[in-house]
Design a protein around this motif. Sequence first.
Motif, mmCIF file in Angstrom:
data_model
loop_
_atom_site.group_PDB
_atom_site.id
_atom_site.type_symbol
_atom_site.label_atom_id
_atom_site.label_comp_id
_atom_site.label_asym_id
_atom_site.label_seq_id
_atom_site.Cartn_x
_atom_site.Cartn_y
_atom_site.Cartn_z
ATOM 1 N N GLU A 131 2.284 13.217 -1.969
ATOM 2 C CA GLU A 131 2.933 13.243 -0.658
ATOM 3 C C GLU A 131 4.420 13.550 -0.765
ATOM 4 O O GLU A 131 5.053 13.937 0.213
ATOM 5 C CB GLU A 131 2.732 11.899 0.046
ATOM 6 N N LEU B 178 -0.050 8.959 -4.060
ATOM 7 C CA LEU B 178 1.159 8.929 -3.241
ATOM 8 C C LEU B 178 2.179 9.949 -3.717
ATOM 9 O O LEU B 178 2.927 10.512 -2.912
ATOM 10 C CB LEU B 178 1.760 7.521 -3.264
ATOM 11 N N THR C 52 0.837 -1.192 0.000
ATOM 12 C CA THR C 52 0.000 0.000 0.000
ATOM 13 C C THR C 52 0.877 1.249 0.000
ATOM 14 O O THR C 52 2.072 1.180 0.318
ATOM 15 C CB THR C 52 -0.910 0.012 1.225
ATOM 16 N N PRO C 53 0.314 2.405 -0.346
ATOM 17 C CA PRO C 53 1.112 3.633 -0.258
ATOM 18 C C PRO C 53 1.710 3.872 1.117
ATOM 19 O O PRO C 53 2.842 4.345 1.239
ATOM 20 C CB PRO C 53 0.095 4.723 -0.637
ATOM 21 N N GLN C 54 0.970 3.515 2.171
ATOM 22 C CA GLN C 54 1.503 3.703 3.519
ATOM 23 C C GLN C 54 2.708 2.796 3.775
ATOM 24 O O GLN C 54 3.685 3.203 4.403
ATOM 25 C CB GLN C 54 0.413 3.422 4.563
ATOM 26 N N SER C 55 2.641 1.560 3.261
ATOM 27 C CA SER C 55 3.770 0.650 3.457
ATOM 28 C C SER C 55 4.988 1.087 2.656
ATOM 29 O O SER C 55 6.132 0.871 3.083
ATOM 30 C CB SER C 55 3.374 -0.780 3.067
ATOM 31 N N VAL D 85 5.841 4.221 2.094
ATOM 32 C CA VAL D 85 6.450 5.275 2.903
ATOM 33 C C VAL D 85 7.198 4.667 4.081
ATOM 34 O O VAL D 85 8.297 5.111 4.441
ATOM 35 C CB VAL D 85 5.375 6.268 3.381
ATOM 36 N N SER D 86 6.617 3.618 4.676
ATOM 37 C CA SER D 86 7.290 2.936 5.783
ATOM 38 C C SER D 86 8.595 2.306 5.315
ATOM 39 O O SER D 86 9.602 2.320 6.034
ATOM 40 C CB SER D 86 6.370 1.878 6.381
#
Length: 445
Positions: free
Chosen positions: A124, A121, A93-96, A98-99
Amino acid sequence: MRFLRGLLLSVAAFAGFTFARSSTGDSVLVLLDPSLKRENFSVFFGDLEKQGYKLTFRSPKEAEPQVIKDDVAQFAHVILFAPDTKSYAPDVTPQSLVSLLNKKTNLLLALSTKQTPLSSLASEFSLILPPPGTPLISHFPQRDTPATIIPVQPPHENGIISPNLEPVWFSGVPQALGTNPMLVPLLKAPAQSFASDGDSDATANMIVEAAEKGGEGLWAGSQLSLVTGFQSLNNGRATWVGGVDLFTDEFFDKEVTKGKQSGNRQFARDVSAWTFQESQVLRIDNVEHHRVNDTLPCETYTINDRVTYTAYISKFNPELDLWEPYSGVQDLQLEFTMLDPHVRTALPPITSEPGKYSVTFRVPDRHGVFKFVVDYKRKGVSYLESTTVVPVVPPRHDEYPRFLSAAWPYYAGAFSTSAAFVLFVALWLAGDDREPKRSKGSKAE
């Protein structure tokens, strides 16, 4: 003996060129969309494998192998060639992503003209994309390819892309750059190009009106970026490419002019080398500080001390897979701070000792808890940060000078007052002690 030594160096250099390595690891996860054939990128992936990278392929919707397991990144680098995919596995996912960047995993991402989670994404990262369905087009120079397939001249000298490259074939979406200072433009759009939803200029006015209403400026000219790098504060790197076709065998073999092959292959190699932290990677190996004429560091410094600060910097050599002393940083600075910098001075390289940077300065006339701070941030180069805390104290009671030249007026005043007092007492005691004469009208006792 000299011939043998030269032969060994040549063999080592050839081996290093063949197996150029990354400073952060060699494991690469390639997320390839099923609609894209792996054979179409055989040259690009083959070059990476020849350099010693271990490629693992999976679909963006597959669950194995996992990108992050037990909150630990399983790969040093991730290539995401799924520009049209709108749904991903839970670990992509986009959050992963970034992580992953926060865990110092480097990312190579390809965009498309469609609206996808990657498009959201990108914002961001301070990248502004044009409306969906508006690729970059250009009618110049005249050629037999569609207007959406554009030859772009790479930058000549920026330390990342090889100089004197032939034009690069590009097809995809441009990006307008925000104000984020961590962005590193690697390929700019030609001055005569613009974003449009067709191969002709019929809709150009509509694009201009939409840009004016959105307040994003005109989607045209060299202000647009086609390949953009991003370097986070922890030196993790991500590169956004406007179109995945830039890495295909077709564009690698396509001629720019008759008899001249495109620069796509070398350009892709340079982009991946920067993204995977092969090139422009620096680090601070060690720092030292001590009083002038001393060699050991002090736990505390006294105000007005003369202090020497030294930093040792190295640069990663991917061909030899080792760190070498580097003296190429010419604008390095040192700050001696307590909340605000009290001293800011250049930290120049020492010509006689590669990789050594040193400066001598006077500690300010103020006591407190100070820090030696090196904070070097330049586009495209690894950030250098170092902080060392030291207390600064006033002189001890036995460290002050016996007499201060500025206090001579006070000394003179004190001595003159003492002398006058002694003289007054002496005159008083040595004065006439006869009884005073009585007046005639006074009565005897």
